[in-house]
Write a protein that holds these residues in place. Structure first.
Motif, short mmCIF file in Angstrom:
data_model
loop_
_atom_site.label_atom_id
_atom_site.label_comp_id
_atom_site.label_asym_id
_atom_site.label_seq_id
_atom_site.Cartn_x
_atom_site.Cartn_y
_atom_site.Cartn_z
N UNK A 1 0.85 -1.18 0.00
CA UNK A 1 0.00 0.00 0.00
C UNK A 1 0.88 1.23 0.00
N UNK A 2 0.25 2.37 -0.17
CA UNK A 2 0.91 3.66 -0.01
C UNK A 2 0.49 4.23 1.34
N UNK A 3 1.46 4.63 2.12
CA UNK A 3 1.18 5.31 3.38
C UNK A 3 1.75 6.71 3.27
N UNK B 1 -3.37 24.77 6.16
CA UNK B 1 -3.70 23.63 5.32
C UNK B 1 -2.89 22.41 5.73
N UNK B 2 -3.54 21.26 5.67
CA UNK B 2 -2.84 20.02 5.96
C UNK B 2 -1.77 19.78 4.91
N UNK B 3 -0.56 19.41 5.33
CA UNK B 3 0.54 19.22 4.39
C UNK B 3 1.08 17.80 4.47
N UNK B 4 1.36 17.26 3.32
CA UNK B 4 1.99 15.94 3.25
C UNK B 4 3.48 16.08 3.51
N UNK B 5 4.02 15.26 4.39
CA UNK B 5 5.43 15.38 4.74
C UNK B 5 6.25 14.16 4.38
N UNK B 6 5.61 12.99 4.23
CA UNK B 6 6.36 11.79 3.93
C UNK B 6 5.43 10.76 3.31
N UNK B 7 5.98 9.95 2.43
CA UNK B 7 5.18 8.92 1.79
C UNK B 7 6.06 7.73 1.43
N UNK C 1 7.84 -1.43 -1.99
CA UNK C 1 9.09 -0.98 -2.60
C UNK C 1 8.90 -0.27 -3.92
N UNK C 2 7.68 -0.22 -4.40
CA UNK C 2 7.41 0.41 -5.68
C UNK C 2 7.45 1.93 -5.66
N UNK C 3 7.43 2.48 -4.47
CA UNK C 3 7.49 3.94 -4.31
C UNK C 3 8.42 4.19 -3.13
N UNK C 4 9.67 4.50 -3.40
CA UNK C 4 10.63 4.69 -2.31
C UNK C 4 10.21 5.84 -1.39
N UNK C 5 10.70 5.85 -0.18
CA UNK C 5 10.32 6.92 0.75
C UNK C 5 10.66 8.30 0.19
N UNK C 6 9.73 9.21 0.32
CA UNK C 6 9.94 10.58 -0.10
C UNK C 6 9.52 11.49 1.02
N UNK D 1 -3.83 6.02 3.91
CA UNK D 1 -3.49 4.85 3.11
C UNK D 1 -4.10 4.95 1.72
N UNK D 2 -3.35 4.48 0.74
CA UNK D 2 -3.84 4.47 -0.63
C UNK D 2 -3.23 3.34 -1.41
N UNK D 3 -3.35 3.39 -2.75
CA UNK D 3 -2.81 2.36 -3.60
C UNK D 3 -1.30 2.26 -3.52
N UNK D 4 -0.77 1.08 -3.83
CA UNK D 4 0.63 0.75 -3.56
C UNK D 4 1.68 1.61 -4.22
#
Length: 121
Positions: A32-34, A44-50, A55-60, A99-102
Motif C-alpha cells: 500500500x501507499x502510506x 492547510x494540511x501538508x503531506x510530509x512523507x510517503x 518498494x514500488x514507491x521509495x520513501x519521499x 493509506x492508498x494504492x501501492x
C-alpha cells in the motif's frame, strides 16, 4: 475496510525525538501507499512523507523534514512508523497517516484520527 490508528504523539523539547506509529487493521500494509500528513490549526494540511510499502514507491520527504524524519514499516505488526529527530517548534502539529494504492498514484482511502505533537523551545 481498512482503519488506521496513530499513536506516539506527545510533548518534547526542541532537539528531541519522537516516533509515531500508524497501525492498520482490516487490510495488510504489505503493498500500500502510506502518507504522513501534519496539520497546524488554521493552516492547510501538508503531506510530509510517503512510502509504497512494497518498494514500488521509495520513501519521499518534504523538504521541511528531509534528513530529520524517516519512515519505517513492520509488516508483521501491520504498522508504519515515523521517526522524528531534531524536532523544532515548527514541527508542532497534529500528525495523520493515510493509506492508498501501492504506488502512491491513487486517491487516499482512509485516514487515522491524528496524534498531537507539541515541541517546546
Amino acid at each position: 475496510q481498512v482503519q488506521l490508528v496513530e499513536s506516539g504523539g506527545g510533548s518534547v523539547q526542541a532537539g528531541g525525538s519522537l516516533t509515531l506509529s500508524c497501525v492498520a487493521s482490516g487490510d495488510s500494509i504489505s503493498s500500500v501507499c502510506i502518507v504522513w500528513f501534519r496539520e497546524v490549526s488554521g493552516k492547510e494540511r501538508e503531506g510530509i512523507a510517503a512510502i509504497g510499502t512494497s518498494g514500488g514507491y521509495p520513501p519521499r520527504y518534504d523538504s521541511s523534514v528531509k534528513g530529520r524524519f524517516a519512515i519505517s514499516q513492520d509488516n508483521a505488526k501491520n504498522t508504519l512508523y515515523l521517526q522524528m529527530n531534531s524536532l523544532n517548534v515548527e514541527d508542532t502539529a497534529t500528525y495523520y497517516c493515510a493509506i492508498g494504492g501501492g504506488l502512491c498514484d491513487t486517491d487516499l482511502e482512509a485516514w487515522g484520527q491524528g496524534t498531537l505533537v507539541t515541541v517546546s523551545s
